[in-house]
Design an enzyme around this catalytic site. Structure first.
Site, PDB file in Angstrom:
ATOM      1  N   HIS A  73      37.091  33.277  26.022  1.00  0.00           N
ATOM      2  CA  HIS A  73      35.769  33.398  26.651  1.00  0.00           C
ATOM      3  C   HIS A  73      34.652  33.571  25.625  1.00  0.00           C
ATOM      4  O   HIS A  73      33.496  33.268  25.916  1.00  0.00           O
ATOM      5  CB  HIS A  73      35.763  34.520  27.687  1.00  0.00           C
ATOM      6  N   HIS A  98      42.746  35.871  25.609  1.00  0.00           N
ATOM      7  CA  HIS A  98      41.841  35.663  26.737  1.00  0.00           C
ATOM      8  C   HIS A  98      40.405  36.048  26.382  1.00  0.00           C
ATOM      9  O   HIS A  98      39.450  35.332  26.680  1.00  0.00           O
ATOM     10  CB  HIS A  98      42.340  36.456  27.947  1.00  0.00           C
ATOM     11  N   GLU A 147      33.397  28.381  37.507  1.00  0.00           N
ATOM     12  CA  GLU A 147      33.367  29.561  36.625  1.00  0.00           C
ATOM     13  C   GLU A 147      32.216  30.519  36.921  1.00  0.00           C
ATOM     14  O   GLU A 147      32.487  31.724  36.904  1.00  0.00           O
ATOM     15  CB  GLU A 147      33.347  29.108  35.154  1.00  0.00           C
ATOM     16  N   HIS A 170      43.362  34.394  40.154  1.00  0.00           N
ATOM     17  CA  HIS A 170      43.421  33.093  39.487  1.00  0.00           C
ATOM     18  C   HIS A 170      44.386  32.135  40.176  1.00  0.00           C
ATOM     19  O   HIS A 170      44.234  30.916  40.056  1.00  0.00           O
ATOM     20  CB  HIS A 170      43.695  33.249  37.986  1.00  0.00           C
ATOM     21  N   HIS A 219      43.592  28.556  32.418  1.00  0.00           N
ATOM     22  CA  HIS A 219      43.934  29.577  33.411  1.00  0.00           C
ATOM     23  C   HIS A 219      45.085  29.132  34.309  1.00  0.00           C
ATOM     24  O   HIS A 219      45.893  29.957  34.742  1.00  0.00           O
ATOM     25  CB  HIS A 219      42.691  29.972  34.216  1.00  0.00           C
ATOM     26  N   HIS A 224      35.712  38.314  40.083  1.00  0.00           N
ATOM     27  CA  HIS A 224      36.015  39.383  39.128  1.00  0.00           C
ATOM     28  C   HIS A 224      35.160  40.615  39.418  1.00  0.00           C
ATOM     29  O   HIS A 224      35.652  41.745  39.386  1.00  0.00           O
ATOM     30  CB  HIS A 224      35.726  38.910  37.694  1.00  0.00           C
ATOM     31  N   HIS A 280      34.052  32.247  40.819  1.00  0.00           N
ATOM     32  CA  HIS A 280      35.063  32.890  39.986  1.00  0.00           C
ATOM     33  C   HIS A 280      34.556  34.188  39.366  1.00  0.00           C
ATOM     34  O   HIS A 280      35.218  35.228  39.442  1.00  0.00           O
ATOM     35  CB  HIS A 280      35.541  31.942  38.882  1.00  0.00           C
TER      36      HIS A 280
HETATM   37 CU1  CUO Z   1      39.408  34.057  32.074  1.00  0.00          CU
HETATM   38 CU2  CUO Z   1      38.903  34.870  35.291  1.00  0.00          CU
HETATM   39  O1  CUO Z   1      39.118  35.452  33.523  1.00  0.00           O
HETATM   40  O2  CUO Z   1      38.352  33.801  33.640  1.00  0.00           O
END
Ligand code: CUO
Length: 686
Positions: free
Chosen positions: A213, A209, A351, A406, A239, A370, A366
């Site tokens: 990113h 993960h 995103e 998610h 995701h 977080h 998104h």
């Molecule tokens: Cu991979 Cu929410 O964490 O995007």
């Protein structure tokens, strides 16, 4: 000429000053111009440089050049936590990435990176240099050291570090024993969610993960770095698959599907206590208490002032756009959410990346989700606390709320997918091509169509991340899920008179729902986990295709997840070295299939051959790190499949196909597969 490989040494032991020894295989030091030293060490420059330089087997000269203005990168404290989800941190990182990308030569990059290393935040430095190395034409092909080796404290129980230090300091290199990391340490069985520790806290899952990113940044002043082919769609799909896999693991523990976080003001019943410290930041990761709810944020330090109401407004605008079938860009133009690009547009808006057509209107849903969740314990910074694990892409998947968030994000995407017409026969069928049989066999010979899982212990070298302890390898021993490797055998009949090409698509899903009832395809499709996708050539008549589970287009091999870059490296410049192009992005092979149940988890294995003429992307794939392309794409290339990601399960089933069996044309086949978990632990032989 400066050697680009030396740049990787700057990622080692992030808290140790630049003039201390670097490298694990041979002791190396950077010969630093005195004026590059920080204020603490400049007055004693020659003393410290000669003290650490004496034993060095290799010395790297660093050219004295004029250093660009680092005021913005230095505005984040050396030992603060760093998160890409926080817009201020993102801007700061963007500035440093620009600086690194803009330097004309490797030699200049080395000088500026050496200068910056001891002055800017260690996480920021690692991230910005990693992005620059991945994207500069003259440094492509470098293999970044594993993030778990550089920042081990983001991945394991803080308790083990005292033991690791003792072992490294007291026992000479070569005689050291691995330090065992306890198997499940974050909660007791009173917490039902804790059953999933092995998935949420898996090192390979979290590394994947973080790497994803890193490969797909959502902000940079060089638009090309962000604007990778179908990156918004891949954000959605990768995701979505994580949530599907998580739900399969829940079924493997007699738990129901994860409940999405759709009412943003509700208290969240599941808590999480990470039990980790950040070695570099010298702080414990804050817990997220059960029944805490998102609150309005007002954190001056992070320059964030946002209300839960802002999230709700953005969410409502997504639904409005989806139901109207278009989004509105900054100039008021309508962009249709159509079959081909709609999901990519929505992915970039969600995103959100700089590719979002209108960040003002659709916001930053998104990422800010977080952030709200990560500050749930200190929304106005009164306790001077930093963010929880959900605020960092290397640790986010540890927290149960990641999956709730998610699942909500995916629900928005599915609203769009459900508005699209179901696939018709032409889009699903491959005339003349018939699958006449499918079976899977374990390497261990333990039965057909029955997959076996168990626990395994593996050793990982943490020495790159242990600052201020003696050199040499120090291993931590982790326990993770593993399964018997297996082989798919497919019999495919080609009734056409000539050779044909097809794309084989393999998915795994549960056979029944939480109550043991057969599932409707409209629900089951969301749980279908992609296991593999590959191209085959089919001769006229019967073809037998064999494919190993380890060849999966979703995964990277075990050694790449837990790699030690210095061991087994082929000779520099050899053809093998080109093949040794570690990318790090990719689902870990040991997590390819869900854990299953001791009495067996009943699953359906779906295999399809689609017409390659409708799938193909013409491009060469040589040396581009393409073996986990389903989740990670291919570096510098287009996504290697023209179909929508998740095809044929990304849309509602056609009428008449209430169940999976109703979807099948002759180029598809479903078999029952049982996943049996054996509660035993093996030690990996390396
Ligand atoms: Cu991979 Cu929410 O964490 O995007």
């Amino acid at each position: 000429m400066a050697d680009k490989k030396n740049l990787l040494l700057l990622l080692d032991r992030p808290s140790e000053p630049i003039f201390m020894e670097k490298g694990t295989d041979r002791s190396t030091i950077f010969d630093v111009p005195d004026k590059f030293l920080t204020d603490r060490y400049r007055p004693i420059g020659s003393e410290v440089q000669s003290r650490f330089g004496e034993k060095a087997e290799q010395r790297i000269p660093v050219k004295d050049i004029s250093i660009p203005d680092l005021k913005i990168p230095m505005s984040l404290g050396r030992r603060e936590q760093f998160s890409l989800f926080i817009p201020r941190h993102r801007r700061i990182a963007g500035r440093l990435i620009d600086i690194f990308l803009g330097l004309r030569s490797i030699e200049d990059l080395q000088s500026v990176a050496v200068y910056a290393r001891d002055r800017v935040n260690a996480f920021l430095f690692n991230y910005a240099l990693s992005v620059a190395l991945l994207h500069r034409p003259d440094t492509k092909g470098l293999n970044l050291p594993s993030f778990v080796e550089t920042f081990p404290s983001k991945f394991v129980d803080s308790k083990v570090f005292t033991d690791l230090r003792e072992e490294a300091t007291v026992v000479p290199d070569g005689s050291r024993m691995p330090i065992v990391i306890p198997k499940d340490y974050t909660a007791s069985d009173l917490d039902e969610e804790h059953r999933l520790w092995y998935f949420r806290e898996d090192m390979g899952v979290n590394l994947h993960h973080w790497h994803w990113h890193l490969v797909y940044p959502f902000e940079a002043s060089d638009r090309a770095i962000v604007a990778k082919d179908r990156r918004g769609e891949l954000f959605y799909y990768m995701h979505q698959q994580i949530v599907a896999r998580y739900n399969m693991e829940r079924f493997s523990n007699n738990m129901s599907r994860v409940r999405r976080l759709n009412n943003l003001r509700d208290p969240i019943p599941e808590g999480y206590f990470p039990k980790m410290d950040s070695l570099v930041a010298s702080r414990a990761w804050p817990p997220r208490f059960a029944n805490a709810a998102m609150q309005d944020l007002d954190r001056e330090l992070d320059q964030i002032k946002l209300d839960v109401g802002d999230l709700e407004r953005w969410r409502d605008r997504f639904y409005e756009a989806i139901h109207q079938g278009f989004v509105v860009d900054e100039s008021g133009n309508r962009i249709p959410l159509d079959e081909t690009t709609g999901i990519d547009t929505l992915g970039n808006m969600m995103e959100s990346s700089i590719l979002s057509p209108n960040r003002q209107l659709y916001g930053d849903l998104h990422n800010m989700g977080h952030v709200f969740l990560s500050y749930i314990h200190d929304p106005d910074h009164r306790y001077l606390e930093s963010f929880g694990v959900i605020g960092d892409s290397a640790t986010a998947m540890r927290d149960p709320v990641f999956y709730k968030w998610h699942a909500f994000v995916d629900d928005v995407f599915q609203e769009h997918k459900e508005a699209l017409p179901p696939y018709n026969q032409n889009q699903l069928n491959y005339p003349d091509i018939t699958i006449t049989g499918v079976q899977v066999d374990n390497d261990s010979g333990s039965g057909t169509n029955s997959l076996q899982t168990y626990w395994q212990q593996s050793d990982i070298d943490f020495s790159r991340g242990l600052d201020f302890v003696p050199r040499g390898n120090v291993f931590a021993r982790v326990t993770h899920l593993q399964h018997d490797a297996f082989t798919y055998t497919m019999n495919i009949d080609n009734a056409g008179g000539a050779q044909r090409f097809g794309t084989v698509r393999i998915f795994l899903g549960p056979k029944t729902d939480e109550r043991g009832q057969p599932m409707l395809l409209r629900d089951q499709r969301l749980l279908m986990v992609e296991l593999d996708k590959f191209v085959v050539s089919l001769q006229p008549g019967q073809n037998t295709i064999r494919r190993r589970s380890t060849e999966s287009s979703v995964t990277i091999p075990f050694e790449r997840t837990f790699r030690n870059l210095d061991a087994n490296r082929p000779a520099a410049g050899s053809p093998d070295e080109l093949e040794f192009n570690f990318c790090g992005c990719g689902w870990p092979q040991h997590m390819l299939i869900p854990k299953g149940l001791q009495q067996g988890l009943r699953c359906e294995l779906f295999v399809m051959v689609s017409n390659f003429e409708d799938d193909r992307i013409d491009q060469d794939l040589v040396g581009s790190c393409s073996d986990a392309s389903s989740f990670c794409g291919v570096r510098d290339r287009m996504y290697p499949d023209r179909r929508p990601m998740g095809y044929p399960f990304d849309r509602l089933p056609p009428t008449g196909a209430d169940r999976l069996a109703g979807l099948l044309t002759q180029n598809m086949r479903v078999i029952d597969v049982n996943i049996v978990h054996n509660d035993r632990t093996t030690v990996r032989m390396s």
